[in-house]
Design an enzyme around this catalytic site. Structure first.
Site, PDB file in Angstrom:
ATOM      1  N   ASP A   1       0.830  -1.210   0.000  1.00  0.00           N
ATOM      2  CA  ASP A   1       0.000   0.000   0.000  1.00  0.00           C
ATOM      3  C   ASP A   1       0.860   1.254   0.000  1.00  0.00           C
ATOM      4  O   ASP A   1       0.642   2.177  -0.784  1.00  0.00           O
ATOM      5  CB  ASP A   1      -0.904   0.046   1.243  1.00  0.00           C
ATOM      6  CG  ASP A   1      -2.038  -0.961   1.183  1.00  0.00           C
ATOM      7  OD1 ASP A   1      -2.265  -1.550   0.114  1.00  0.00           O
ATOM      8  OD2 ASP A   1      -2.700  -1.164   2.226  1.00  0.00           O
TER       9      ASP A   1
ATOM     10  N   ASP B   1       0.250  -0.585   5.897  1.00  0.00           N
ATOM     11  CA  ASP B   1      -0.876  -1.341   5.348  1.00  0.00           C
ATOM     12  C   ASP B   1      -2.161  -0.714   5.857  1.00  0.00           C
ATOM     13  O   ASP B   1      -2.380  -0.647   7.077  1.00  0.00           O
ATOM     14  CB  ASP B   1      -0.757  -2.804   5.785  1.00  0.00           C
ATOM     15  CG  ASP B   1      -1.456  -3.748   4.833  1.00  0.00           C
ATOM     16  OD1 ASP B   1      -1.601  -3.411   3.643  1.00  0.00           O
ATOM     17  OD2 ASP B   1      -1.876  -4.832   5.268  1.00  0.00           O
TER      18      ASP B   1
ATOM     19  N   LYS C   1      -6.092  -0.755   6.393  1.00  0.00           N
ATOM     20  CA  LYS C   1      -7.199  -1.705   6.488  1.00  0.00           C
ATOM     21  C   LYS C   1      -8.480  -0.962   6.848  1.00  0.00           C
ATOM     22  O   LYS C   1      -8.446   0.038   7.569  1.00  0.00           O
ATOM     23  CB  LYS C   1      -6.925  -2.761   7.570  1.00  0.00           C
ATOM     24  CG  LYS C   1      -5.681  -3.603   7.311  1.00  0.00           C
ATOM     25  CD  LYS C   1      -5.822  -4.456   6.072  1.00  0.00           C
ATOM     26  CE  LYS C   1      -4.604  -5.316   5.830  1.00  0.00           C
ATOM     27  NZ  LYS C   1      -4.680  -6.012   4.523  1.00  0.00           N
TER      28      LYS C   1
END
Length: 201
Positions: A107, A120, A122
């Protein structure tokens, strides 16, 4: 040669998606699962696209911002985390570990409070205040850290990770920082998991 190797390589996500998929099908049924994943992936795509715009200093399109309020809550959720992020080095970037033959899509790589991290993003509708609530995500981050550090396309090394869990209702995101020792612990777990997968296939 590299392309052929990459095509035959294991993707990091294979390990996690199949387990999650089976669990959700049991809970929602096949049709319910298909509808759920379609909505989840749309939200995730819009959220990642909006974050990319933020990091590239572009204005997020009004249409995207207000589209049924789909991602406005997530963006509000991560505002306080974005203040601690600087020096973005990579966005939505492919990584490949040639020796261990796996690949993935990172990412973001940037500094979080001065430490270079694989980040990352989420999304979640349920609170995940502790790292253990993120299930296999730390393994995924450790795998990406390892891949970047062995990928000749990157001229830097990373030793930390950050998992940011954003919430649809706009409540403050939970950032889970992984220091070098923690990344190493999960890296060793990832190597075991990778070995198990290779033995089965």
């Amino acid at each position: 040669m590299r392309r052929r190797a990459a095509q035959s390589a294991v993707t990091v996500q294979v390990f996690y998606l199949e387990r999650w998929k089976q669990k959700m099908i049991v809970e929602l049924g096949k049709d319910g699962f298909e509808e759920y994943t379609k909505n989840i992936f749309l939200q995730g795509e819009l959220f990642h696209s909006a974050l990319e715009s933020v990091f590239l200093c572009e204005e997020i399109a009004t249409k995207e911002k207000s589209k049924d309020g789909v991602i406005s809550g997530y963006l509000s959720s991560v505002e306080h985390v974005l203040e601690d992020i600087s020096e973005v080095k990579a966005l939505e970037s492919g990584v490949y570990h040639e020796t261990l033959q796996y690949l993935g899509l990172v990412d973001c790589v940037a500094k979080y409070r001065g430490q270079l991290c694989v980040i990352d993003w989420k999304t979640s509708e349920k609170p995940k205040p502790f790292l253990k609530n993120t299930y296999d995500n730390p393994l995924q981050v450790a795998a990406y850290v390892g891949a970047i550090n062995h990928d000749a396309n990157y001229d830097f090394q990373v030793c930390c990770g950050l998992i940011v869990v954003a919430y649809k209702n706009g409540s403050p995101a939970h950032p889970h920082f992984m220091d070098p020792d923690l990344c190493l612990q999960y890296w060793n777990k990832w190597l075991l998991r990778l070995e198990e997968y290779m033995d089965r296939n």
